[in-house]
Write a protein that holds these residues in place. Sequence first.
Motif, PDB file in Angstrom:
ATOM      1  N   ASP A  77    -100.059   9.417   2.676  1.00  0.00           N
ATOM      2  CA  ASP A  77    -100.877   8.328   3.217  1.00  0.00           C
ATOM      3  C   ASP A  77     -99.999   7.098   3.408  1.00  0.00           C
ATOM      4  O   ASP A  77     -98.782   7.215   3.595  1.00  0.00           O
ATOM      5  CB  ASP A  77    -102.076   8.057   2.289  1.00  0.00           C
ATOM      6  N   ALA A  78    -100.597   5.940   3.311  1.00  0.00           N
ATOM      7  CA  ALA A  78     -99.856   4.719   3.631  1.00  0.00           C
ATOM      8  C   ALA A  78     -98.760   4.406   2.617  1.00  0.00           C
ATOM      9  O   ALA A  78     -97.785   3.724   2.943  1.00  0.00           O
ATOM     10  CB  ALA A  78    -100.836   3.552   3.730  1.00  0.00           C
ATOM     11  N   ASP A  79     -98.914   4.881   1.367  1.00  0.00           N
ATOM     12  CA  ASP A  79     -97.866   4.547   0.403  1.00  0.00           C
ATOM     13  C   ASP A  79     -96.642   5.442   0.602  1.00  0.00           C
ATOM     14  O   ASP A  79     -96.630   6.344   1.427  1.00  0.00           O
ATOM     15  CB  ASP A  79     -98.395   4.556  -1.038  1.00  0.00           C
ATOM     16  N   ALA A  80     -95.611   5.202  -0.182  1.00  0.00           N
ATOM     17  CA  ALA A  80     -94.293   5.778   0.113  1.00  0.00           C
ATOM     18  C   ALA A  80     -94.086   7.174  -0.432  1.00  0.00           C
ATOM     19  O   ALA A  80     -93.059   7.782  -0.179  1.00  0.00           O
ATOM     20  CB  ALA A  80     -93.216   4.847  -0.449  1.00  0.00           C
ATOM     21  N   ALA A  81     -95.063   7.707  -1.183  1.00  0.00           N
ATOM     22  CA  ALA A  81     -94.803   8.979  -1.849  1.00  0.00           C
ATOM     23  C   ALA A  81     -95.878  10.002  -1.559  1.00  0.00           C
ATOM     24  O   ALA A  81     -97.023   9.658  -1.277  1.00  0.00           O
ATOM     25  CB  ALA A  81     -94.729   8.753  -3.361  1.00  0.00           C
TER      26      ALA A  81
END
Lengths: 324, 160
Positions: free
Chosen positions: A291-295
């Motif tokens: 999703d929008a986060d990095a992981a």
Amino acid sequence: MVASKTVSSKQETWLGALAAALLSLPVPHAQAATLAGTAVSNTASASYQMEGASGSTTSNTVATEVDEILDITLRNTGTETVRLDGRDAATFAIPFVLTNTGNGDEAFQLEAADPSQEVAPTVAIDVDGNGAYDPAVDITLSGQPTPLLAPGAQLNLLLRFARLPTGAGGATITARAETGSGAPGTFFAGKGDRGSDAVVGRTRAEATLPIAYGVGSGGSVAQLIKSQTVRAPDGTAAPVSGAVVTYRLALTAGGGTVLSDAEIVDPIPVGTAFVPGSIQIEDIAVSDVADADAAFFDGAAIHIALGEISQPTTRVVTFQVTIL
Amino acid sequence: MIKIHSLAIGSSALAALASIVILAPAQAKTTGVTLTNSVLVQHKSAAADGTTRITLVPANHVVPGDRVVFRTVYKNHLAQPVSGMVVSNPVPANISYHGPAEGSPAPEVSIDGAHFAPLAALTVAGRPARADQVRAVRWLVHGQVPAGAAARYSYEASVK
């Protein structure tokens, strides 16, 4: 008499400087462990009725003493690999932090080793906390332990070289609780605070901190250092079924080159299961889904997008797996 | 004769009962209703089959994080039944309540030491109360406790 007075005067100076150093330490808010030597007592009571009248009774009082648990952590406060280029040998030092994670006042013995150096590195207390060595302020620990640290207290320390290394290498700092260390559960009768017994905790009351250093801009532009800690259900570090392994990945840009679109892809080991929700970037939890986060976790590997990294930043990622 | 006062155990109804005098034999140790308290700690050991065996041993010494069990056993030594039995146990400071121990009925719990209810029915500042906020527990024994009857109540907790 004169000799005695001189020693006394030195001790006062030493203690005064230490008091100043310790007063400046941050008080960790998470520290709430019951202090060693505390008595926990408990008395139950009961009430009842018999033929319309009431009666009551109390139990014996059980008193249990809280022992001193001996635990410690060492933490590198700088970059994963320290660059030695252009450093001033007189003031250069590598800062690190020792935390008393036990529940009693404890002193710690420190040692530093570096096989590539003729003279072993030394450890000093960073009295002013500025990360650099100042002989007028900071105090070199020449074999003596740290002063007593309160539970949860942190001590800023410095690793120093007699001569600056001229090539890449590594030093190792080892710290141990002065009361004792070793296998978790090791017992020291009567050695705890306020007459309590002392018991070695999960950290074995000892910690080792590797410090890597490099010279020049040779080598790869980025370095990934992976380390792990194991926590078994019984509190030990035994890699048994059910144990949780915490992996720590530290990516450092090393060659003066800005990294763009940096990504870490790390497959989880065979025979383990990923712990959902366990990915953290710089101690901040991120989700497992793409999703929008990095992981995200793709079912076989974790993916961490780190974006642009400019030297000498280190990005630290942690995640956990359970041994099946 | 032994004089027994009703204890303030947190229930307004029970606390309102007056002190009374009960006639009893002089050997007070095994007369009336007795309560025996113990604190046990989980002791983990490796079993031969590779599993971890957990046994409960008296907790003379504990360290923060230890799982402990507070156990109370009552016995009616009277020649007649008693009723309305309430067994109360405060949660000591430095102890974090977890819940009823294995084999024990769930107690009513209290956040303030005065108002008791199942944990799920309690709130703190408008939010559901957490187990670690429990400061006292009590068990209400329904019906009569016959002469000679005994029972065991216990709760699990950890050392803060």
